[in-house]
Scaffold this active site. Structure first.
Site, PDB file in Angstrom:
ATOM      1  N   GLU A  33      -3.299   7.322  -4.175  1.00 12.40           N
ATOM      2  CA  GLU A  33      -3.170   6.012  -3.541  1.00 12.40           C
ATOM      3  C   GLU A  33      -2.907   4.932  -4.575  1.00 12.40           C
ATOM      4  O   GLU A  33      -3.541   4.900  -5.624  1.00 12.40           O
ATOM      5  CB  GLU A  33      -4.483   5.708  -2.803  1.00 12.40           C
ATOM      6  CG  GLU A  33      -4.494   4.431  -2.015  1.00 12.40           C
ATOM      7  CD  GLU A  33      -5.853   4.200  -1.350  1.00 12.40           C
ATOM      8  OE1 GLU A  33      -6.070   4.733  -0.250  1.00 12.40           O
ATOM      9  OE2 GLU A  33      -6.694   3.515  -1.956  1.00 12.40           O
ATOM     10  N   TYR A  44       0.859  -1.192   0.000  1.00 12.20           N
ATOM     11  CA  TYR A  44       0.000   0.000   0.000  1.00 12.20           C
ATOM     12  C   TYR A  44       0.891   1.237   0.000  1.00 12.20           C
ATOM     13  O   TYR A  44       1.834   1.329   0.794  1.00 12.20           O
ATOM     14  CB  TYR A  44      -0.890  -0.001   1.254  1.00 12.20           C
ATOM     15  CG  TYR A  44      -1.727   1.250   1.390  1.00 12.20           C
ATOM     16  CD1 TYR A  44      -3.001   1.320   0.837  1.00 12.20           C
ATOM     17  CD2 TYR A  44      -1.228   2.374   2.050  1.00 12.20           C
ATOM     18  CE1 TYR A  44      -3.756   2.477   0.937  1.00 12.20           C
ATOM     19  CE2 TYR A  44      -1.982   3.539   2.153  1.00 12.20           C
ATOM     20  CZ  TYR A  44      -3.240   3.580   1.596  1.00 12.20           C
ATOM     21  OH  TYR A  44      -3.990   4.726   1.683  1.00 12.20           O
TER      22      TYR A  44
END
Ligand code: GDP
Ligand code: MN
Length: 380
Positions: free
Chosen positions: A190, A102
């Site tokens: 993201e 992530y």
């Protein structure tokens, strides 16, 4: 403002962030053709909707041949994910995933800076990780005057990878994403997951970008990607009328002049046991046009069962407002109950004008709110 994954990937690629091969499609037949064009043994059909959690909702499916691609695309293009209909899908080359990471940049108001978040536990369960094992997500504050020079990017990259080859790729990804974040006035960038493949490449297989609405005027290319929801369109229309309008879930539509008064009106509706359908501040002036526009806005919301109009006449004279209301209502002929409270300059004259018409007239705010709630409770 949010954009789709396929649009985010286009920006990623332009900034030097590796993405897998992919093709955008609008029909199952296009997906079938795209499967051939992609020339990959396996592919992934992915719903393009402006929300996360598509994987868990069944909007991301691995397919092994044209027919399977066609079938899954048919299913996904008939889906709604979190209330959003799927109108496009992405057919992506499937990658062999060794591990999922992530990576995100966002704005942290406490430190008043951009922060970088990294985790070796990326993928569909990142929300769970954040809740149950927050220590597995690292946070680095970026000094805006220093940015993300090589030595810092390497330091952060080394927290996820040991192999120099991976660290080198990660440095490019971090610096590119940071540059995109700053240059395009992004508020959330993201990559989840960023994957390490079996061939030891790092690829962004999902991307999310949210832009700062207040900076969109500097980025016409980004603004052009906007696909407003029904609700956002209504709010933008209200802004163009000079109102501040926020839609809510209740049943009592409110039309008020002044933000403080609008909030007090909503509070009283709640106090008497109902829920407001909106916040609407129509500002000063008693222009009938304004009243008509505001009323149209309220009536267009199917949730509105009763309307409460609460006007304070200061510079605005109540008899002018009453005239405006009468004109507006002759035009719109609403069929739902309408409670009006007028107070301030020329209130008596105003109320006299409205008397004998279809309105329920109230003098105090309490009386008006109570009346509106009672009318709502009496509805079949
Ligand atoms: P999201 O659920 O909306 O975040 O959609 P993602 O694009 O992140 O996909 C969800 C999950 O599907 C990922 O975390 C991966 O585990 C899996 N996935 C997506 N693309 C591929 C792929 O090309 N190959 C494999 N094996 N898995 C994939
Ligand atoms: Mn994802």
């Amino acid at each position: 403002m949010k954009i789709h994954e396929y649009q985010a990937k286009k920006l990623f690629a332009a900034y030097g962030i590796p993405v897998e091969k992919h093709l955008l499609c609008e029909t199952p037949a296009e997906v079938r053709t795209a499967f051939k064009e992609l020339g990959s043994r396996t592919a992934v059909v992915k719903a393009q909707v402006l929300t996360g959690g598509r994987g868990k909702a069944g909007g991301v499916k691995l397919v092994h041949n044209e027919e399977e691609a066609f079938k899954q695309a048919t299913a996904i293009l008939n889906m709604e994910i979190k209330g959003l209909p799927v109108k496009k899908v992405l057919l992506s080359e499937a990658v062999d995933i060794q591990s999922e990471y992530y990576v995100s940049f966002t704005i942290d108001r406490n430190t008043r800076s951009i922060i970088l978040m990294l985790s070796a536990s990326g993928g569909m369960d990142i929300e769970e990780v954040a809740r149950l094992n927050p220590e597995k997500i690292q946070r680095f504050i970026i000094d805006p005057f220093i940015g993300l020079p090589d030595f810092l990017a390497r330091q952060y990259a080394f927290t996820l990878f040991k192999e120099v080859e991976n660290v080198n790729s990660m440095v490019v990804i971090l610096q590119s994403l940071y540059r995109l974040f700053v240059e395009k006035d992004v508020s959330l960038a993201e990559i989840n997951p960023l994957v390490l493949t079996n061939k030891r490449a790092l690829i962004a297989i999902d991307g999310k970008l949210v832009f700062d609405d207040n900076a969109l005027y500097r980025h016409p290319d980004i603004a052009a990607l906007n696909e407003p929801t029904e609700e956002e369109r209504t709010e933008a229309y209200a802004r163009s009328c000079g109102f501040s309008y926020v839609r809510m879930d209740g049943s009592i539509g409110c039309m008020v002049n002044g933000a403080g008064l609008a909030m007090a009106t909503m509070d009283l509706i709640k106090l008497y046991g109902a829920e407001p359908a909106n916040f609407l501040d129509i500002g000063g002036s008693s222009n009938p046009r304004k009243v008509t526009d505001a009323m149209q806005l309220l009536l267009a919301d199917p949730k509105v069962c009763v309307v409460l109009i609460n006007i304070f006449g200061g510079i605005t004279r109540c008899d002018d407002v009453a005239q405006g209301l009468i004109q507006a209502f002759e035009m719109l002929k609403p069929t739902i109950p309408i409670v009006v409270r007028l107070t301030g300059t020329n209130e008596k004259e105003g109320r006299a004008l409205l008397a004998g018409k279809q309105f329920f007239i109230a003098q105090s705010l309490e009386e008006a709110a109570q009346k509106a709630v009672n009318l709502f409770n009496e509805l079949p």
